[in-house]
Design a protein around this motif. Structure first.
Motif, PDB file in Angstrom:
ATOM      1  N   SER A 135       0.829  -1.210   0.000  1.00 44.05           N
ATOM      2  CA  SER A 135       0.000   0.000   0.000  1.00 44.05           C
ATOM      3  C   SER A 135       0.859   1.253   0.000  1.00 44.05           C
ATOM      4  CB  SER A 135      -0.927  -0.013   1.216  1.00 44.05           C
ATOM      5  OG  SER A 135      -1.669   1.184   1.284  1.00 44.05           O
ATOM      6  N   GLN A 136       1.872   1.279   0.830  1.00 47.04           N
ATOM      7  CA  GLN A 136       2.768   2.438   0.892  1.00 47.04           C
ATOM      8  C   GLN A 136       3.470   2.652  -0.441  1.00 47.04           C
ATOM      9  OE1 GLN A 136       5.771   2.140   3.928  1.00 47.04           O
ATOM     10  NE2 GLN A 136       6.385   4.274   3.743  1.00 47.04           N
ATOM     11  N   GLU A 137       3.921   1.560  -1.035  1.00 47.79           N
ATOM     12  CA  GLU A 137       4.625   1.649  -2.319  1.00 47.79           C
ATOM     13  C   GLU A 137       3.712   2.170  -3.423  1.00 47.79           C
ATOM     14  OE1 GLU A 137       8.483   0.282  -4.209  1.00 47.79           O
ATOM     15  OE2 GLU A 137       7.797   0.955  -2.247  1.00 47.79           O
ATOM     16  N   LEU A 138       2.493   1.651  -3.467  1.00 49.01           N
ATOM     17  CA  LEU A 138       1.561   2.053  -4.513  1.00 49.01           C
ATOM     18  C   LEU A 138       1.126   3.505  -4.356  1.00 49.01           C
ATOM     19  CD1 LEU A 138      -0.573  -1.199  -4.648  1.00 49.01           C
ATOM     20  CD2 LEU A 138       0.769  -0.270  -6.543  1.00 49.01           C
ATOM     21  N   ARG A 139       0.883   3.935  -3.140  1.00 50.90           N
ATOM     22  CA  ARG A 139       0.495   5.332  -2.920  1.00 50.90           C
ATOM     23  C   ARG A 139       1.642   6.275  -3.281  1.00 50.90           C
ATOM     24  NH1 ARG A 139      -3.422   5.750   2.374  1.00 50.90           N
ATOM     25  NH2 ARG A 139      -4.750   3.952   1.881  1.00 50.90           N
ATOM     26  N   GLY A 140       2.858   5.866  -2.960  1.00 51.38           N
ATOM     27  CA  GLY A 140       4.007   6.683  -3.332  1.00 51.38           C
ATOM     28  C   GLY A 140       4.168   6.779  -4.839  1.00 51.38           C
ATOM     29  N   LEU A 141       3.987   5.659  -5.525  1.00 47.68           N
ATOM     30  CA  LEU A 141       4.095   5.659  -6.980  1.00 47.68           C
ATOM     31  C   LEU A 141       3.026   6.542  -7.609  1.00 47.68           C
ATOM     32  CD1 LEU A 141       5.407   4.444  -9.556  1.00 47.68           C
ATOM     33  CD2 LEU A 141       3.645   2.675  -9.449  1.00 47.68           C
ATOM     34  N   SER A 142       1.794   6.435  -7.090  1.00 43.50           N
ATOM     35  CA  SER A 142       0.690   7.224  -7.627  1.00 43.50           C
ATOM     36  C   SER A 142       0.970   8.714  -7.503  1.00 43.50           C
ATOM     37  CB  SER A 142      -0.600   6.859  -6.890  1.00 43.50           C
ATOM     38  OG  SER A 142      -1.693   7.593  -7.380  1.00 43.50           O
ATOM     39  N   PHE A 228      -5.602   7.548 -10.735  1.00 44.00           N
ATOM     40  CA  PHE A 228      -6.532   8.353  -9.940  1.00 44.00           C
ATOM     41  C   PHE A 228      -5.861   8.645  -8.599  1.00 44.00           C
ATOM     42  CE2 PHE A 228      -9.137   6.210 -13.046  1.00 44.00           C
ATOM     43  CZ  PHE A 228     -10.105   7.140 -13.390  1.00 44.00           C
ATOM     44  N   TYR A 229      -4.981   9.628  -8.613  1.00 48.60           N
ATOM     45  CA  TYR A 229      -4.080   9.830  -7.484  1.00 48.60           C
ATOM     46  C   TYR A 229      -4.729  10.547  -6.305  1.00 48.60           C
ATOM     47  CZ  TYR A 229      -3.522  14.480  -9.614  1.00 48.60           C
ATOM     48  OH  TYR A 229      -3.742  15.729 -10.160  1.00 48.60           O
ATOM     49  N   GLU A 230      -5.900  11.159  -6.505  1.00 55.69           N
ATOM     50  CA  GLU A 230      -6.599  11.835  -5.417  1.00 55.69           C
ATOM     51  C   GLU A 230      -7.910  11.157  -5.027  1.00 55.69           C
ATOM     52  OE1 GLU A 230      -5.387  16.523  -5.779  1.00 55.69           O
ATOM     53  OE2 GLU A 230      -7.094  15.830  -6.979  1.00 55.69           O
ATOM     54  N   ALA A 231      -8.410  10.282  -5.837  1.00 53.18           N
ATOM     55  CA  ALA A 231      -9.766   9.762  -5.679  1.00 53.18           C
ATOM     56  C   ALA A 231      -9.932   8.966  -4.392  1.00 53.18           C
ATOM     57  CB  ALA A 231     -10.128   8.887  -6.870  1.00 53.18           C
ATOM     58  N   THR A 232     -11.025   9.263  -3.688  1.00 50.80           N
ATOM     59  CA  THR A 232     -11.462   8.435  -2.572  1.00 50.80           C
ATOM     60  C   THR A 232     -12.699   7.636  -2.946  1.00 50.80           C
ATOM     61  OG1 THR A 232     -12.731  10.298  -1.666  1.00 50.80           O
ATOM     62  CG2 THR A 232     -10.488   9.990  -0.846  1.00 50.80           C
ATOM     63  N   ILE A 241     -13.330  -0.529 -20.012  1.00 55.39           N
ATOM     64  CA  ILE A 241     -12.133   0.289 -19.778  1.00 55.39           C
ATOM     65  C   ILE A 241     -10.948  -0.353 -20.478  1.00 55.39           C
ATOM     66  CG2 ILE A 241     -10.589   1.246 -18.030  1.00 55.39           C
ATOM     67  CD1 ILE A 241     -13.042   0.919 -16.067  1.00 55.39           C
ATOM     68  N   GLU A 242     -10.293   0.406 -21.342  1.00 55.69           N
ATOM     69  CA  GLU A 242      -9.130  -0.078 -22.074  1.00 55.69           C
ATOM     70  C   GLU A 242      -7.865   0.442 -21.391  1.00 55.69           C
ATOM     71  OE1 GLU A 242      -9.158  -2.251 -24.283  1.00 55.69           O
ATOM     72  OE2 GLU A 242     -11.187  -2.263 -25.095  1.00 55.69           O
ATOM     73  N   GLY A 243      -7.209  -0.429 -20.648  1.00 51.77           N
ATOM     74  CA  GLY A 243      -6.034  -0.038 -19.890  1.00 51.77           C
ATOM     75  C   GLY A 243      -6.216  -0.380 -18.430  1.00 51.77           C
ATOM     76  N   SER A 244      -5.205  -0.046 -17.635  1.00 51.29           N
ATOM     77  CA  SER A 244      -5.190  -0.370 -16.212  1.00 51.29           C
ATOM     78  C   SER A 244      -5.557   0.836 -15.368  1.00 51.29           C
ATOM     79  CB  SER A 244      -3.802  -0.877 -15.806  1.00 51.29           C
ATOM     80  OG  SER A 244      -3.483  -2.082 -16.479  1.00 51.29           O
ATOM     81  N   ILE A 245      -5.990   0.560 -14.128  1.00 53.58           N
ATOM     82  CA  ILE A 245      -6.342   1.616 -13.187  1.00 53.58           C
ATOM     83  C   ILE A 245      -5.485   1.484 -11.941  1.00 53.58           C
ATOM     84  CG2 ILE A 245      -8.114   2.340 -11.535  1.00 53.58           C
ATOM     85  CD1 ILE A 245     -10.180   2.069 -13.696  1.00 53.58           C
ATOM     86  N   LEU A 246      -4.889   2.600 -11.541  1.00 52.60           N
ATOM     87  CA  LEU A 246      -4.216   2.709 -10.249  1.00 52.60           C
ATOM     88  C   LEU A 246      -4.986   3.732  -9.427  1.00 52.60           C
ATOM     89  CD1 LEU A 246      -1.911   2.214  -8.245  1.00 52.60           C
ATOM     90  CD2 LEU A 246      -0.559   3.930  -9.491  1.00 52.60           C
ATOM     91  N   ALA A 247      -5.666   3.267  -8.389  1.00 51.39           N
ATOM     92  CA  ALA A 247      -6.471   4.142  -7.529  1.00 51.39           C
ATOM     93  C   ALA A 247      -6.300   3.680  -6.081  1.00 51.39           C
ATOM     94  CB  ALA A 247      -7.937   4.119  -7.950  1.00 51.39           C
TER      95      ALA A 247
END
Length: 323
Positions: A135-142, A228-232, A241-247
């Motif tokens: 989780s920490q890694e993904l949030r940092g990457l986002s 989606f770096y801010e989305a809650t 959806i064509e592609g990946s989602i990072l949220a």
């Protein structure tokens, strides 16, 4: 229906025709997982999941509790041989009526009813992923991606969004959630084989009733990721959806929709379908943002710093109809 409680069970071979509840003590330590490995999971969720009447074509990892009904995990993984751990749940698993094409792993308890573990799959209690570190890694990457300067152009006219990028390696775009909310079409034009990162701002975001048009052929969607770096809160319906989602901070309500890529979210509900077109974008010039206590590193590849490596998963090449 009979329910049995086991004081010690190391593995259970499918099919499972009755409910089985296992409460076992953990004896293994969670392992750190690199972002390269995270992107090997079709679904990677940092909290709880509740899905029914759907499937994930690839592997599934859930940090919290998972409730599945009429669900198929790993539907498009190889039908022969050992696919390893296909469904991993960090806490409690309740699973009724479904199939897993490989092993099922749970952290606290598991109750399975009419679930078949295929390919010689087993059921075990284990803790193979350090979800807190992930989780920490993904949030940092986002957040790091969100801070990158746009390299392509964005045109919005008549509710149509068109992104144009000329870089043959990677293209960075920025949109707002309100742009997507009003969209009737989404067009991405980049060089074939180049990576596109689409950063999307806003706490509330929705994807609904528009079509993605991505040039470069069917494999190009594996080079596209929506950050989606801010989305809650994030929702998707009536869409393919064509592609990946990072949220990584978003509660995702996913209904009457499908994603052709990775889905990474904070939590997930709904009957949306996940298709195993895993992100394998090439990001050689991006480096990890240094921590406050660290010296700024020399330029290096993202993969070399353990953030993202190209993912070479063989996945089905048949195109699915859009929702």
């Amino acid at each position: 229906m009979n329910t049995k409680t086991f004081s010690r069970l190391s593995k259970l071979v499918a099919p499972l025709s009755m409910a089985a509840t296992m409460v076992l003590s953990l004896s293994t330590q969670a392992s750190a997982i690199s972002l390269a490995n995270i992107f090997e999971y079709n679904l990677f969720v940092l909290g709880d999941v509740n899905q029914s009447n759907t499937d994930s074509e690839g592997k599934v990892a859930i940090a919290g509790n998972a409730t599945f009904t009429n669900f198929y995990a790993g539907m498009e993984l190889p039908k022969e041989g050992n696919n390893g751990d296909v469904l991993i749940v960090g806490d409690n698993l309740i699973f009724s009526n479904g199939q897993v094409r490989g092993n099922t792993v749970y952290g606290e308890t598991a109750e399975l009813t009419n679930v078949t573990l295929q390919n010689g799959g087993t059921l075990r209690q284990d803790n193979p992923i350090d979800f807190a570190a992930a989780s920490q890694e993904l949030r940092g990457l986002s957040q790091f991606w969100a801070g990158l300067e746009a390299t392509g152009t964005t045109d919005i006219a008549d509710r149509g969004i068109t992104l144009n990028g000329s870089n043959e390696n990677q293209n960075i775009f920025h949109l707002s959630a309100s742009d997507l909310r009003e969209a009737s079409s989404f067009n991405l034009n980049v060089a074939s084989g180049s990576t596109a990162i689409v950063n999307i701002s806003g706490l509330e975001a929705s994807l609904q009733n528009f079509r993605f048009n991505i040039n470069g052929g069917i494999d190009q969607r594996q080079k596209v990721i929506y950050n989606f770096y801010e989305a809650t809160n994030l929702s998707a319906s009536g869409i393919g959806i064509e592609g990946s989602i990072l949220a990584p901070t978003a509660t995702f309500n996913f209904n009457n929709a499908q994603i052709n890529g990775n889905l990474i979210a904070a939590s997930l509900t709904g009957g949306g379908q996940s298709n195993n077109y895993l992100f394998n974008g090439n990001l050689p010039e991006l480096i990890r943002a240094p921590q406050a206590s660290e010296a700024v590193p020399e330029p290096a590849t993202l993969a070399g710093l353990g953030l993202v490596a190209a993912v070479g998963i063989a996945s089905r090449r048949k195109d699915k109809h859009k929702v």
